[in-house]
Design an enzyme around this catalytic site. Structure first.
Site, PDB file in Angstrom:
ATOM      1  CE  LYS B  74      -4.037   1.797   2.561  1.00  0.00           C
ATOM      2  NZ  LYS B  74      -4.898   1.564   3.754  1.00  0.00           N
ATOM      3  CB  SER B 149      -8.270   3.333   2.594  1.00  0.00           C
ATOM      4  OG  SER B 149      -7.422   2.754   3.577  1.00  0.00           O
ATOM      5  CB  SER B 173      -8.470   0.626   5.664  1.00  0.00           C
ATOM      6  OG  SER B 173      -9.208   1.813   5.512  1.00  0.00           O
TER       7      SER B 173
END
Lengths: 86, 473
Positions: B74, B149, B173
């Site tokens: 990420k 996310s 997330s």
């Protein structure tokens, strides 16, 4: 002012409505009785984590400064901090 | 091929890590343009790292348990010399002078970072639409969001662009995008995985964890990244529990509680509720006992979260001031420069949360909002503790719905926030939770079932997750 955001009038107008709805939803927390309930700031029972005061390797100054928008004499450079106002 | 299988053939010298990497890069070349799961594909770096792994094997050295395994990172995890943006214009072009501990551990175990994945700006969102660089699409259905996310990592794993991925989970997330994209996602116990080099959103909640095609691969990756790190003073100073040795121990005799406040939460799709019931039946069939249980204050989790997380975010994001890194928009004085920089650099959701957090912390409202939310957090921890007196693990949906269409919730922030209603309560308690794929809805979209466990309950949580995975339709 606290948030240091130079919002436009249009942003302020939109945010006012959105934030009102969110705050109304979040305010549901006030319906719970929390007399004598201590606050939780952190989920672990860790307090005062210490380490020996031994100098270790640090980031390279030039490498760090190379990422800054403006530098001078090995330091970060910013516009004036004090205004002319009395 | 699973991450586990890749590592074993590469370690045995039966297959070159370089060939593995070429295969994954070819998949990325073929389909990435329609998904946009990455902010940066690390083709050159991945080829170099694979060559180093192959050289180690040729020398007779063991590259480690992730030998040759392509890992998606990420883009809120710092990678030295490689752009790290948090999908924000305010960090565009920034190259961190150091790497996150998780990245160092992945590389030390022979893993190959293959790209930095897209996210909602600063991890604030549930659809990966709040990215300054455009949304990611769900590989199972291109009209749908992958969740967020960590939507880029979820999509990259689901599409086969990486064998495993790392995400971060503040209020759901990792788990929610895992559910929407049809992969496994784990939010470990707060403090189990170092956050050194993870760009902070809400520090009392943020935790890094794996996304993968299988429970076994999630356990493999979590074993590599878990454990104390002196560079993160909030990391637990004890050895991390082993996961894979007990993975197939089954669930015979375990007590499983279905959390009413999650299963019956407003807006839970009937297909999703049915999947939770079926997963519970599957556990019962394997010898577990299942009962419903109430965790009353969990119903207030989302309200408390949307005071606590923005409050912490407004403080953490104060560092983006145009002074030390990233964007600067000049002004006649520093305060004006700060404000112009932040207005130009932050997207609408980040501004909303900074405003909300600043308000919740402001002098006249502190006790009514932030203070009260912190006391509710204590009630949630107490209610979960009572539930774990009677149950080994708890069960619920991960997300109330399956993947929604792009644009469906962008006009109404509160409706987007409700995507996290089932994941937030356990985050506030700091406990671990897993999302495991369990069938599809009427439109063929993946459903995720959530397994919750008490702090450091990962070994039993993984056993339950594994049993659900085996029973999944």
């Amino acid at each position: 002012m606290l948030a240091r955001l130079a919002l436009t009038d249009e942003e302020i107008q939109r945010l006012t409505g959105e934030l009102a709805a969110i705050v109304e939803y979040a305010a549901a927390v006030s319906s719970l009785d929390t007399a004598d309930v201590p606050p939780t700031a952190h989920p672990l029972p860790l307090v005062n984590v210490f380490r020996p005061d031994d100098p270790g390797p640090a980031l390279d100054r030039d490498e760090v400064l190379a990422q800054a928008p403006a530098t001078e004499h090995g330091q970060f450079r910013v516009p004036r901090i004090l205004s002319d106002a009395p | 091929m699973s991450a586990h299988d890749i590592a074993s053939v590469v370690r045995e010298g039966e297959r070159l890590a370089q060939d593995v990497v070429e295969e994954y890069l070819a998949e990325i070349d073929a389909r990435e343009s329609e998904l946009h799961s990455f902010n940066h594909v690390l083709a050159v770096e991945a080829r170099d790292a694979a060559a180093a792994v192959d050289a180690a094997v040729a020398r007779g050295d063991d590259p480690g348990p992730l030998a040759g395994v392509p890992v998606a990172l990420k883009d809120n995890m710092c990678t030295r010399g490689v752009p790290t943006t948090c999908s924000s214009k305010i960090l565009e072009g920034w190259r961190p002078p150091y790497s996150a501990t998780v990245v160092e551990r992945v590389v030390a175990a022979g893993g190959i970072p293959i790209g930095k994945t897209n996210l909602d700006e600063f991890a604030m969102g549930s659809s990966t639409e709040n990215s300054a660089f455009g949304p990611t699409r769900n590989p199972r259905n291109l009209d749908r969001v992958p969740g967020g996310s960590s939507g880029g990592s979820a999509a990259a794993v689901a599409a086969g662009f990486a064998a495993v991925g790392l995400g971060s989970d503040t209020g759901g997330s990792i788990r929610q995008p895992a559910a929407l994209s049809g992969v496994v996602g784990i939010k470990p116990t707060y403090g189990l995985v170092s956050r050194y080099g993870l760009i902070a959103f809400a520090s009392s909640l943020d935790q890094i964890g794996p996304l993968s095609e299988s429970v076994n691969d999630a356990a493999l990756l979590l074993e590599v990244i878990a454990g104390h790190d002196p560079l993160d003073s909030t990391s637990i100073p004890e050895p991390a529990p082993g996961l894979r040795e007990t993975l197939d121990a089954g669930v015979d005799g375990l007590r499983v509680g279905i959390v009413e406040e999650l299963a019956d939460a407003e807006g839970v799709q009937p297909d999703v509720a049915a999947a939770v019931e079926q997963a519970a039946l599957a556990l019962e069939k394997e010898g577990a006992t299942v009962e419903r249980v109430s965790v009353p204050s969990a119903a207030y989790g989302l309200s408390a979260y949307y005071l606590i997380a923005p409050a912490e975010a407004s403080s953490n994001l104060a560092r983006y001031d145009g002074v030390r890194y990233g964007l600067r928009v000049d002004g006649p004085d520093t305060a004006t420069m700060n404000a112009r920089t932040r207005d130009a650099g932050f997207g609408p959701e980040v501004k909303r949360r900074v405003m909300l957090g600043t308000y919740a912390l402001s002098a006249g409202y502190y006790d009514a909002y932030y203070g009260q939310a912190q006391r509710v957090r204590t009630l949630i921890i107490r209610d979960f503790a009572r539930a774990y007196d009677r149950f080994d693990v708890l069960l619920g949906p991960t997300s109330p719905t399956t993947a929604f269409e792009l644009g469906a919730k962008t006009a109404d922030p509160l409706s987007m926030y409700l995507s996290d209603v089932c994941t937030v309560p356990t985050s506030l308690a700091g406990h671990p939770a897993a999302s495991v794929p369990f069938g599809v809805d009427g439109d063929g979209l993946p459903i995720g079932v959530q397994v919750l466990a008490p702090a450091l309950g990962e070994p039993v949580m993984f056993r339950v997750a594994r049993t659900i995975e085996v029973a999944a339709p």
